[in-house]
Design a protein around this motif. Structure first.
Motif, PDB file in Angstrom:
ATOM      1  N   VAL A  45       0.830  -1.199   0.000  1.00  0.00           N
ATOM      2  CA  VAL A  45       0.000   0.000   0.000  1.00  0.00           C
ATOM      3  C   VAL A  45       0.866   1.252   0.000  1.00  0.00           C
ATOM      4  CG1 VAL A  45      -1.693   1.295   1.331  1.00  0.00           C
ATOM      5  CG2 VAL A  45      -1.931  -1.169   1.091  1.00  0.00           C
ATOM      6  N   VAL A  46       1.906   1.260   0.812  1.00  0.00           N
ATOM      7  CA  VAL A  46       2.814   2.407   0.856  1.00  0.00           C
ATOM      8  C   VAL A  46       3.540   2.573  -0.485  1.00  0.00           C
ATOM      9  CG1 VAL A  46       4.878   3.326   1.974  1.00  0.00           C
ATOM     10  CG2 VAL A  46       3.090   2.271   3.357  1.00  0.00           C
ATOM     11  N   ALA A  47       3.928   1.470  -1.099  1.00  0.00           N
ATOM     12  CA  ALA A  47       4.615   1.550  -2.391  1.00  0.00           C
ATOM     13  C   ALA A  47       3.708   2.133  -3.464  1.00  0.00           C
ATOM     14  CB  ALA A  47       5.107   0.160  -2.803  1.00  0.00           C
ATOM     15  N   VAL A  48       2.436   1.715  -3.478  1.00  0.00           N
ATOM     16  CA  VAL A  48       1.500   2.256  -4.470  1.00  0.00           C
ATOM     17  C   VAL A  48       1.280   3.753  -4.247  1.00  0.00           C
ATOM     18  CG1 VAL A  48      -0.885   2.147  -5.268  1.00  0.00           C
ATOM     19  CG2 VAL A  48       0.369   0.043  -4.850  1.00  0.00           C
ATOM     20  N   GLY A  49       1.150   4.167  -2.983  1.00  0.00           N
ATOM     21  CA  GLY A  49       0.993   5.590  -2.715  1.00  0.00           C
ATOM     22  C   GLY A  49       2.213   6.408  -3.108  1.00  0.00           C
ATOM     23  N   ALA A  50       3.406   5.876  -2.845  1.00  0.00           N
ATOM     24  CA  ALA A  50       4.627   6.599  -3.216  1.00  0.00           C
ATOM     25  C   ALA A  50       4.762   6.723  -4.732  1.00  0.00           C
ATOM     26  CB  ALA A  50       5.848   5.883  -2.633  1.00  0.00           C
ATOM     27  N   VAL A  51       4.426   5.663  -5.460  1.00  0.00           N
ATOM     28  CA  VAL A  51       4.495   5.725  -6.926  1.00  0.00           C
ATOM     29  C   VAL A  51       3.492   6.739  -7.470  1.00  0.00           C
ATOM     30  CG1 VAL A  51       4.102   4.392  -9.033  1.00  0.00           C
ATOM     31  CG2 VAL A  51       5.414   3.401  -7.161  1.00  0.00           C
ATOM     32  N   VAL A 109      -8.332  18.052 -10.659  1.00  0.00           N
ATOM     33  CA  VAL A 109      -9.587  17.305 -10.838  1.00  0.00           C
ATOM     34  C   VAL A 109      -9.351  16.070 -11.697  1.00  0.00           C
ATOM     35  CG1 VAL A 109     -11.901  17.412 -11.819  1.00  0.00           C
ATOM     36  CG2 VAL A 109     -11.024  19.336 -10.473  1.00  0.00           C
ATOM     37  N   LEU A 110      -8.603  16.224 -12.788  1.00  0.00           N
ATOM     38  CA  LEU A 110      -8.322  15.079 -13.651  1.00  0.00           C
ATOM     39  C   LEU A 110      -7.495  14.020 -12.919  1.00  0.00           C
ATOM     40  CD1 LEU A 110      -8.553  13.856 -16.477  1.00  0.00           C
ATOM     41  CD2 LEU A 110      -6.476  15.097 -17.101  1.00  0.00           C
ATOM     42  N   ALA A 111      -6.538  14.448 -12.107  1.00  0.00           N
ATOM     43  CA  ALA A 111      -5.725  13.494 -11.351  1.00  0.00           C
ATOM     44  C   ALA A 111      -6.571  12.725 -10.345  1.00  0.00           C
ATOM     45  CB  ALA A 111      -4.593  14.221 -10.630  1.00  0.00           C
ATOM     46  N   GLY A 112      -7.498  13.406  -9.675  1.00  0.00           N
ATOM     47  CA  GLY A 112      -8.379  12.711  -8.740  1.00  0.00           C
ATOM     48  C   GLY A 112      -9.241  11.665  -9.421  1.00  0.00           C
ATOM     49  N   LEU A 119      -6.796   3.054  -9.528  1.00  0.00           N
ATOM     50  CA  LEU A 119      -6.465   2.344  -8.283  1.00  0.00           C
ATOM     51  C   LEU A 119      -7.745   1.996  -7.544  1.00  0.00           C
ATOM     52  CD1 LEU A 119      -3.410   4.470  -7.100  1.00  0.00           C
ATOM     53  CD2 LEU A 119      -3.423   2.400  -8.511  1.00  0.00           C
ATOM     54  N   ARG A 120      -8.568   1.142  -8.141  1.00  0.00           N
ATOM     55  CA  ARG A 120      -9.854   0.797  -7.535  1.00  0.00           C
ATOM     56  C   ARG A 120      -9.681  -0.009  -6.257  1.00  0.00           C
ATOM     57  NH1 ARG A 120     -13.181  -2.131 -12.072  1.00  0.00           N
ATOM     58  NH2 ARG A 120     -11.204  -3.304 -12.173  1.00  0.00           N
ATOM     59  N   ARG A 121      -8.639  -0.850  -6.209  1.00  0.00           N
ATOM     60  CA  ARG A 121      -8.413  -1.678  -5.015  1.00  0.00           C
ATOM     61  C   ARG A 121      -7.747  -0.909  -3.887  1.00  0.00           C
ATOM     62  NH1 ARG A 121     -11.983  -5.572  -5.955  1.00  0.00           N
ATOM     63  NH2 ARG A 121     -11.710  -6.531  -8.010  1.00  0.00           N
ATOM     64  N   ARG A 122      -7.307   0.320  -4.135  1.00  0.00           N
ATOM     65  CA  ARG A 122      -6.628   1.116  -3.107  1.00  0.00           C
ATOM     66  C   ARG A 122      -7.436   2.341  -2.718  1.00  0.00           C
ATOM     67  NH1 ARG A 122      -3.367  -2.877  -1.669  1.00  0.00           N
ATOM     68  NH2 ARG A 122      -2.388  -3.812  -3.490  1.00  0.00           N
ATOM     69  N   ARG A 123      -8.721   2.325  -2.988  1.00  0.00           N
ATOM     70  CA  ARG A 123      -9.535   3.481  -2.635  1.00  0.00           C
ATOM     71  C   ARG A 123      -9.635   3.627  -1.119  1.00  0.00           C
ATOM     72  NH1 ARG A 123     -14.577   2.446  -6.842  1.00  0.00           N
ATOM     73  NH2 ARG A 123     -13.434   2.935  -8.778  1.00  0.00           N
ATOM     74  N   GLY A 124      -9.700   4.879  -0.701  1.00  0.00           N
ATOM     75  CA  GLY A 124      -9.798   5.146   0.727  1.00  0.00           C
ATOM     76  C   GLY A 124      -8.801   6.213   1.154  1.00  0.00           C
ATOM     77  N   PRO A 125      -8.409   6.207   2.417  1.00  0.00           N
ATOM     78  CA  PRO A 125      -7.478   7.233   2.905  1.00  0.00           C
ATOM     79  C   PRO A 125      -6.144   7.239   2.172  1.00  0.00           C
ATOM     80  CG  PRO A 125      -8.513   6.068   4.735  1.00  0.00           C
ATOM     81  CD  PRO A 125      -8.884   5.320   3.494  1.00  0.00           C
ATOM     82  N   VAL A 126      -5.668   6.054   1.758  1.00  0.00           N
ATOM     83  CA  VAL A 126      -4.380   6.009   1.063  1.00  0.00           C
ATOM     84  C   VAL A 126      -4.460   6.742  -0.267  1.00  0.00           C
ATOM     85  CG1 VAL A 126      -2.657   4.479   0.039  1.00  0.00           C
ATOM     86  CG2 VAL A 126      -3.722   3.874   2.214  1.00  0.00           C
ATOM     87  N   GLY A 127      -5.522   6.497  -1.033  1.00  0.00           N
ATOM     88  CA  GLY A 127      -5.676   7.185  -2.308  1.00  0.00           C
ATOM     89  C   GLY A 127      -5.840   8.687  -2.139  1.00  0.00           C
ATOM     90  N   LEU A 128      -6.617   9.101  -1.136  1.00  0.00           N
ATOM     91  CA  LEU A 128      -6.798  10.536  -0.902  1.00  0.00           C
ATOM     92  C   LEU A 128      -5.491  11.194  -0.499  1.00  0.00           C
ATOM     93  CD1 LEU A 128      -8.681  12.957  -0.652  1.00  0.00           C
ATOM     94  CD2 LEU A 128      -9.195  12.234   1.688  1.00  0.00           C
ATOM     95  N   SER A 214     -17.250  -0.002   1.235  1.00  0.00           N
ATOM     96  CA  SER A 214     -15.794  -0.057   1.312  1.00  0.00           C
ATOM     97  C   SER A 214     -15.116   0.775   0.235  1.00  0.00           C
ATOM     98  CB  SER A 214     -15.323  -1.510   1.198  1.00  0.00           C
ATOM     99  OG  SER A 214     -15.690  -2.056  -0.065  1.00  0.00           O
ATOM    100  N   LEU A 215     -15.898   1.425  -0.651  1.00  0.00           N
ATOM    101  CA  LEU A 215     -15.402   2.234  -1.776  1.00  0.00           C
ATOM    102  C   LEU A 215     -14.769   1.388  -2.874  1.00  0.00           C
ATOM    103  CD1 LEU A 215     -13.755   5.265   0.076  1.00  0.00           C
ATOM    104  CD2 LEU A 215     -16.115   4.989  -0.666  1.00  0.00           C
ATOM    105  N   ARG A 216     -14.579   0.102  -2.624  1.00  0.00           N
ATOM    106  CA  ARG A 216     -13.984  -0.785  -3.618  1.00  0.00           C
ATOM    107  C   ARG A 216     -15.068  -1.653  -4.230  1.00  0.00           C
ATOM    108  NH1 ARG A 216     -10.484  -0.415   0.601  1.00  0.00           N
ATOM    109  NH2 ARG A 216     -11.445  -2.167   1.698  1.00  0.00           N
TER     110      ARG A 216
END
Length: 270
Positions: A45-51, A109-112, A119-128, A214-216
């Motif tokens: 999860v951290v790696a996906v957020g950093a990328v 807006v486009l990036a969001g 990243l449908r499987r990573r939706r939530g606080p990490v994606g935000l 779950s947003l996913r």
């Protein structure tokens, strides 16, 4: 008489004999492989957020080039104290701020939207968190890249040209920049925050309109079971939701004896 094995072990065979009409216990339904796993590895999860943050920061470079191409340059005149505006109230600096604000907000807006759907499987606080931090990095990179287009040539002419020479100052920002918090931590302010604001607003609105708690994405139930009509089996008959192999293993009951013929003699009665 020696007791039968059944009586010796259990005392009563009828207590432990299962009738064929007794429904078998339904086995647990295994989880579908398409369902999202509730546990996620923190390192991944951290790696996906950093990328995600890194990709958004890199995209700030072409955004800065686009801003430098659209924002008008400001005419100035060389003086003994540096450069002064060639017009009393120039509109070019305001236009440069406006172009940066519009481009930054649209990019956010486009990036969001892209991060939400990719990243449908990573939706939530990490994606935000990823889109907000990435939006901050995008604004800073776009500002630094855009303001340096033509800046070296302008500074060289400003040092060597005689007083009164008209020059063209590249686009810059007056409503945004970076300042040091407590003299140590650089913090962007002004319209540099618009990419992060646009990304956070788009991501939060999509989360509020999501139909999944779950947003996913979650597996959809079969509409045939919801309407009370189970799907048909191979022979056109309704298929059972859960098969019972133990009930099918019971032998068929013996057939009833056939009645005697009308003219046949009745058997002697005791």
């Amino acid at each position: 008489m020696a007791p039968t094995p059944c009586t010796a072990r259990a005392g009563n065979c009828e207590d432990h004999r299962v009738s064929p009409d007794t429904p078998a216990a339904e086995p647990p339904v295994p989880a579908s492989p398409d369902e999202p796993q509730p546990q996620r590895r923190p390192a991944r999860v951290v790696a996906v957020g950093a990328v995600t943050v890194l990709v958004l920061a890199v995209l700030g470079a072409p955004l800065g080039l686009l801003w430098a191409a659209l924002a008008p340059a400001t005419p100035v005149i060389k003086s003994g104290d540096g450069a002064v505006y060639g017009q009393p109230q120039p509109e070019q600096p305001v236009a440069a701020d406006g172009w940066f604000s519009l481009l930054g907000l649209a990019f956010g807006v486009l990036a969001g939207l892209v991060v939400w759907f990719v990243l449908r499987r990573r939706r939530g606080p990490v994606g935000l968190f990823a889109v907000v931090v990435g939006g901050l990095a995008t604004g800073v990179v776009a500002w630094q890249v855009g303001r340096r287009i033509g800046l070296a040539g302008y500074q060289r002419l400003l040092e060597t040209a005689p007083d009164g020479t008209p020059l063209t100052k590249p686009a810059g920002l007056r409503a945004g920049g970076v300042e040091l918090f407590l003299g140590v931590l650089p913090v962007p302010y002004g319209n540099l925050l618009l990419p992060a604001f646009g990304a956070a607003a788009a991501y939060t609105l999509l989360a509020g309109w999501s139909r999944w708690p779950s947003l996913r994405p979650e597996p959809e139930p079969n509409p045939a079971w919801l309407t009370g009509h189970p799907p048909a089996g191979p022979a056109g008959e309704p298929a059972d939701e859960v098969s019972s192999p133990s009930a099918a293993s019971w032998p068929a009951p013996p057939a009833a004896p056939e009645p005697p013929a009308p003219g046949a003699a009745e058997p002697p009665r005791g």
